[in-house]
Design a protein around this motif. Structure first.
Motif, short mmCIF file in Angstrom:
data_model
loop_
_atom_site.label_atom_id
_atom_site.label_comp_id
_atom_site.label_asym_id
_atom_site.label_seq_id
_atom_site.Cartn_x
_atom_site.Cartn_y
_atom_site.Cartn_z
N ILE A 249 0.86 -1.27 -0.14
CA ILE A 249 -0.03 -0.23 0.04
C ILE A 249 0.79 1.33 0.06
CG2 ILE A 249 -1.68 1.23 1.37
CD1 ILE A 249 -3.04 -1.00 -0.06
N LEU A 250 1.98 1.18 0.77
CA LEU A 250 2.73 2.51 0.71
C LEU A 250 3.34 2.49 -0.52
CD1 LEU A 250 4.78 1.62 4.27
CD2 LEU A 250 3.29 3.62 3.65
N THR A 288 -7.27 -1.15 -3.40
CA THR A 288 -6.54 -2.41 -3.45
C THR A 288 -6.14 -3.08 -2.12
OG1 THR A 288 -4.41 -1.84 -3.85
CG2 THR A 288 -5.58 -1.77 -5.73
N GLU A 289 -6.54 -2.49 -0.94
CA GLU A 289 -6.25 -2.96 0.34
C GLU A 289 -6.95 -4.12 0.57
OE1 GLU A 289 -5.55 -0.36 4.35
OE2 GLU A 289 -7.74 -1.07 3.93
N THR A 290 -6.19 -5.22 1.08
CA THR A 290 -6.85 -6.34 1.50
C THR A 290 -6.95 -6.49 2.82
OG1 THR A 290 -4.63 -7.43 1.78
CG2 THR A 290 -5.66 -7.61 -0.47
N GLU A 291 -7.54 -7.39 3.43
CA GLU A 291 -7.77 -7.44 4.80
C GLU A 291 -6.51 -7.86 5.63
OE1 GLU A 291 -8.95 -7.38 8.68
OE2 GLU A 291 -10.36 -6.86 6.93
N ASP A 292 -5.65 -8.48 5.11
CA ASP A 292 -4.10 -8.60 5.45
C ASP A 292 -3.45 -7.36 5.45
OD1 ASP A 292 -4.84 -11.18 5.96
OD2 ASP A 292 -3.53 -12.24 4.18
N PRO A 321 -4.25 10.39 -9.00
CA PRO A 321 -4.00 8.60 -9.48
C PRO A 321 -4.76 7.67 -8.67
CG PRO A 321 -1.92 9.60 -9.54
CD PRO A 321 -2.80 10.77 -8.78
N ALA A 322 -4.90 7.67 -7.45
CA ALA A 322 -5.62 6.83 -6.52
C ALA A 322 -7.08 6.74 -6.60
CB ALA A 322 -5.34 7.24 -4.91
N ALA A 323 -7.62 7.86 -7.28
CA ALA A 323 -8.91 7.81 -7.95
C ALA A 323 -9.52 6.80 -8.84
CB ALA A 323 -9.54 9.40 -7.86
N ARG A 324 -8.26 6.63 -9.62
CA ARG A 324 -8.33 6.03 -10.91
C ARG A 324 -8.14 4.40 -10.46
NH1 ARG A 324 -5.74 10.31 -12.71
NH2 ARG A 324 -3.59 9.31 -12.96
N MET A 325 -7.77 4.12 -9.33
CA MET A 325 -7.59 2.85 -8.86
C MET A 325 -8.65 1.90 -8.47
SD MET A 325 -3.93 3.23 -6.48
CE MET A 325 -2.55 3.98 -7.27
#
Length: 408
Positions: A249-250, A288-292, A321-325
């Motif tokens: 994520i970073l 894209t952040e998963t639970e882990d 850019p994050a708004a397009r992820m």
């Protein structure tokens, strides 16, 4: 009389005091806006509508980051008389103008200056801008488009400003900036933030308490580290721009540090100055952040001993850019933010309870029955003290996210 509604960061607080001094008794309400999240923009609109209800005959002016980024949307609000951009809001000519919209190209601004307010009438602490703008482009952040590129205030001007505030009776000064640790490369000799802090402490010996606002952990060099950990007048409180506790994520945020580097700098800080309190900005529910991945950020609370957590549910800012992820469901984002806040609150409560029995020096703030210790713990007193005084208290209890203290 001019009324200033300041939303968002400490930099806005500093700028609001300059605006207050410029406007004096003008019948104006200024909403100094924030654009860090969509929720911040919503609160700005809410504040505008409330201001019109409370002051139906006053001039309503909107300024700040949200106004800079999306001036037209605020100019079309029926409650708003004028919109003034971030590059213009400290210029008397902008306030004297009769134009409905005064918004310059923030990316063309090449310098900044410390604000000229003689004192901070609404705050016991004084906030001094030493840097503005940001050259980095984190994928989630719209603030560079509201603040422009990074630019620094020459040390001489900063020192003169702080000396004047100390002479006016302020006992604590907070250095503010959009990207504070990027201070200096645009100035002759390319000074660093550490060098600026050294000069402030040397040339303003009467300054009792110096606090630093948000720092980028990867940019804390050896000189700044030594000052934070070894100089008693720098308060034992560091707020770090961490944002997440998962390496993937970073990377997708385009941050410049890893999880291990964040943990390492905190370990070093606390080894050198054990009483230092750590604060941090953290985002829940990034695309894209998963639970882990979310669990890794929750674990960062303990791994970095974060006791002052500022937690934001991810908010897609238009044009970033994050708004397009690939986006997460809003309900999931809200749930993850709530879980992160629960972990942060439990860790903070344990830290507050550990303070019981200690003695702390606190700066008394409005309305006189509260204040902050050097480690930024908020302390409530049983009876009012004079605002702006520094008093020593014994911590007797912890309740509702703050400490209870009595005069030592």
């Amino acid at each position: 009389m001019a009324d200033i509604i300041s939303l968002g960061c400490r930099l806005n607080i500093a700028e609001s005091e300059t605006i207050r001094a410029m406007l004096g008794n003008r019948d104006t309400v200024v909403v100094n806006s924030c654009a860090v999240t969509n929720e911040a923009v919503r609160r700005t609109r809410q504040a505008i509508r409330r201001a019109r209800r409370d002051r139906p005959d006053s001039e309503i002016v909107v300024t700040g980051c949200a106004a800079q980024i999306d001036a037209d949307s605020f100019a079309t609000m029926p409650e708003v008389n004028r919109v003034i951009g971030n590059a213009d809001k400290l210029l008397p000519a902008a306030w004297a103008s009769e134009e409905a919209v005064v918004v310059s190209d923030i990316m063309r601004v090449a310098e900044t200056a410390p604000h000229l307010a003689a004192s901070f009438s609404e705050h016991a602490r004084a906030f001094v801008e030493v840097q503005n703008g940001c050259d980095h482009r984190c994928t989630f952040c719209a603030i560079p488009y509201g603040r422009g590129n990074s630019r620094s205030v020459p040390a001489g001007s900063v020192i003169e400003r702080i000396a004047g505030l100390v002479d006016a009776g302020h006992r604590e000064v907070v250095l503010t900036g959009v990207d504070l640790t990027s201070y200096g490369p645009d100035l002759p000799g390319t000074p660093t933030l550490g060098q600026l802090v050294e000069r402030i402490l040397r040339h303003v010996p009467k300054l009792e308490r110096l606090r630093l606002s948000s720092l980028d952990s990867i940019e804390i060099d050896d000189r700044l580290f030594s000052l934070i950990t070894g100089e008693a007048r720098i308060l034992p409180h560091v707020h770090l721009s961490l944002q997440a506790g998962d390496d993937m994520i970073l990377k997708r945020m385009k941050r410049r540090h890893s999880r291990a580097e964040a943990v390492r700098i905190v370990e070093r800080l606390k080894a050198a100055r054990p009483d230092i309190a750590i604060g941090a900005d953290l985002i829940a529910g990034f695309p894209t952040e998963t639970e882990d991945m979310a669990a890794n950020t929750r674990a960062l609370i303990a791994d970095c001993d974060i006791v002052h957590a500022h937690i934001f549910p991810f908010s897609p800012r238009e044009g970033t850019p994050a708004a397009r992820m690939p986006q997460l469901d809003r309900a999931l984002i809200k749930n993850r933010a709530a879980r992160l806040r629960e972990v942060a609150a439990a860790h903070r409560d344990a830290w507050l309870n550990s303070q019981i029995g200690s003695r702390r020096r606190i700066l008394i703030e409005r309305p006189g029955e509260r204040g902050h210790a050097g480690n930024f713990a908020e302390i409530r007193l049983p009876q009012p003290e004079r605002i702006g005084d520094i008093v020593e208290v014994t911590i007797t209890d912890a309740k509702d996210g703050m400490l209870i203290g009595t005069r030592a």
